[in-house]
Design a protein around this motif. Structure first.
Motif, PDB file in Angstrom:
ATOM      1  N   SER A  47       0.823  -1.209   0.000  1.00  0.00           N
ATOM      2  CA  SER A  47       0.000   0.000   0.000  1.00  0.00           C
ATOM      3  C   SER A  47       0.859   1.263   0.000  1.00  0.00           C
ATOM      4  O   SER A  47       0.389   2.340  -0.376  1.00  0.00           O
ATOM      5  CB  SER A  47      -0.935   0.011   1.221  1.00  0.00           C
ATOM      6  N   VAL A  50       3.209   0.748  -4.007  1.00  0.00           N
ATOM      7  CA  VAL A  50       2.546   0.988  -5.293  1.00  0.00           C
ATOM      8  C   VAL A  50       2.401   2.483  -5.607  1.00  0.00           C
ATOM      9  O   VAL A  50       2.763   2.921  -6.710  1.00  0.00           O
ATOM     10  CB  VAL A  50       1.187   0.266  -5.351  1.00  0.00           C
ATOM     11  N   PRO A  51       1.918   3.319  -4.686  1.00  0.00           N
ATOM     12  CA  PRO A  51       1.846   4.753  -5.002  1.00  0.00           C
ATOM     13  C   PRO A  51       3.219   5.374  -5.250  1.00  0.00           C
ATOM     14  O   PRO A  51       3.364   6.258  -6.095  1.00  0.00           O
ATOM     15  CB  PRO A  51       1.183   5.364  -3.761  1.00  0.00           C
ATOM     16  N   GLN A  54       4.316   4.356  -8.694  1.00  0.00           N
ATOM     17  CA  GLN A  54       3.541   5.092  -9.695  1.00  0.00           C
ATOM     18  C   GLN A  54       4.139   6.471  -9.934  1.00  0.00           C
ATOM     19  O   GLN A  54       4.326   6.890 -11.083  1.00  0.00           O
ATOM     20  CB  GLN A  54       2.085   5.226  -9.256  1.00  0.00           C
ATOM     21  N   GLU A  80       0.131   0.892 -12.268  1.00  0.00           N
ATOM     22  CA  GLU A  80       0.215   0.950 -10.804  1.00  0.00           C
ATOM     23  C   GLU A  80      -1.084   1.482 -10.206  1.00  0.00           C
ATOM     24  O   GLU A  80      -1.502   1.065  -9.126  1.00  0.00           O
ATOM     25  CB  GLU A  80       1.398   1.822 -10.372  1.00  0.00           C
ATOM     26  N   LEU A  84      -3.307  -0.580  -7.510  1.00  0.00           N
ATOM     27  CA  LEU A  84      -3.663  -0.048  -6.200  1.00  0.00           C
ATOM     28  C   LEU A  84      -5.129  -0.318  -5.887  1.00  0.00           C
ATOM     29  O   LEU A  84      -5.487  -0.640  -4.739  1.00  0.00           O
ATOM     30  CB  LEU A  84      -3.376   1.450  -6.151  1.00  0.00           C
ATOM     31  N   LYS A  88      -6.758  -3.053  -2.703  1.00  0.00           N
ATOM     32  CA  LYS A  88      -7.722  -2.741  -1.645  1.00  0.00           C
ATOM     33  C   LYS A  88      -8.494  -3.972  -1.197  1.00  0.00           C
ATOM     34  O   LYS A  88      -8.818  -4.124  -0.016  1.00  0.00           O
ATOM     35  CB  LYS A  88      -8.680  -1.647  -2.123  1.00  0.00           C
TER      36      LYS A  88
END
Length: 219
Positions: A47, A50-51, A54, A80, A84, A88
């Motif tokens: 979590s 990934v951001p 990106q 990405e 994401l 979730k």
């Protein structure tokens, strides 16, 4: 530096491939021996990863001078974003809500990978970064496909919870050809260097560190 992009990409992959077996966690998951808690750890760490990745890909897209490279990195950034969303479902099924994710304290061994990805986004020549990514994606895709299969067979996860690993475990059509085109353009313009080997080796080491850190944490 190899004479052609395909020779370079093949040589890097052949040199690094033997180390892929040093991933201790994926073998445990594949056999069903890993505790279910590893999926909570993976979801929590990813979590953050990934951001970060990106943003790194989008920065590389902005830096790249060659249109094919810009398209390649922008596509990875978009991917990405999709990943994401799929992550979730895994977070939810392992009991991670937004507050739990905010309060989670990430592991340094897991976050070394995105940290190096961010370093490459700032400092690496795009063609060299593509070499490293191409080698890494081959290994990561295999890991993810193995995990997705085991999640269904040994841990009872549904398709939605497996979506993150299904996404990365599926081959990207034309990705190898696109990578070869970008790297060849870099070679032709003297924008590809021997640093590609270093990036690829470090990237693989940080990839293995991610998985093995979780394997150690979950004992």
């Amino acid at each position: 530096m190899a004479a052609s992009a395909r020779e370079l990409l093949s040589a890097v992959h052949q040199e690094l491939a033997p180390k892929e077996s040093e991933n201790r966690l994926v073998d445990l998951i594949a056999s069903g021996e890993a505790p279910r808690s590893v999926f909570r750890l993976i979801a929590a760490e990813e979590s953050r990863i990934v951001p970060s990745d990106q943003r790194s890909f989008l920065h590389l897209a902005a830096r790249a001078s060659e249109p094919g490279a810009r398209e390649f990195f922008a596509g990875l950034g978009a991917g990405e974003g999709l990943a994401l969303e799929k992550l979730k479902a895994l977070a939810a099924v392992t009991g991670l809500d937004d507050q739990a994710l905010r309060e989670y304290r990430p592991l340094a061994g897991c976050q070394a990978y995105p940290s190096f990805m961010a370093w490459m986004a700032l400092n690496g020549k795009p063609a060299d970064v593509v070499v490293a990514l191409n080698a890494n994606f081959a290994a990561f895709g295999t890991y993810c496909a193995t995990i997705a299969k085991a999640m269904r067979e040994h841990y009872g996860f549904d398709d939605e919870a497996c979506g993150f690993f299904d996404f990365f475990g599926a081959p990207i059509p034309g990705a190898d050809e696109q990578a070869a085109t970008i790297v060849q353009a870099g070679i032709d313009r003297n924008e590809a260097t021997d640093e590609a080997w270093t990036y690829a080796r470090l990237f693989q080491d940080y990839e293995l560190q991610f998985w093995n850190t979780i394997a150690d944490e979950a004992k």
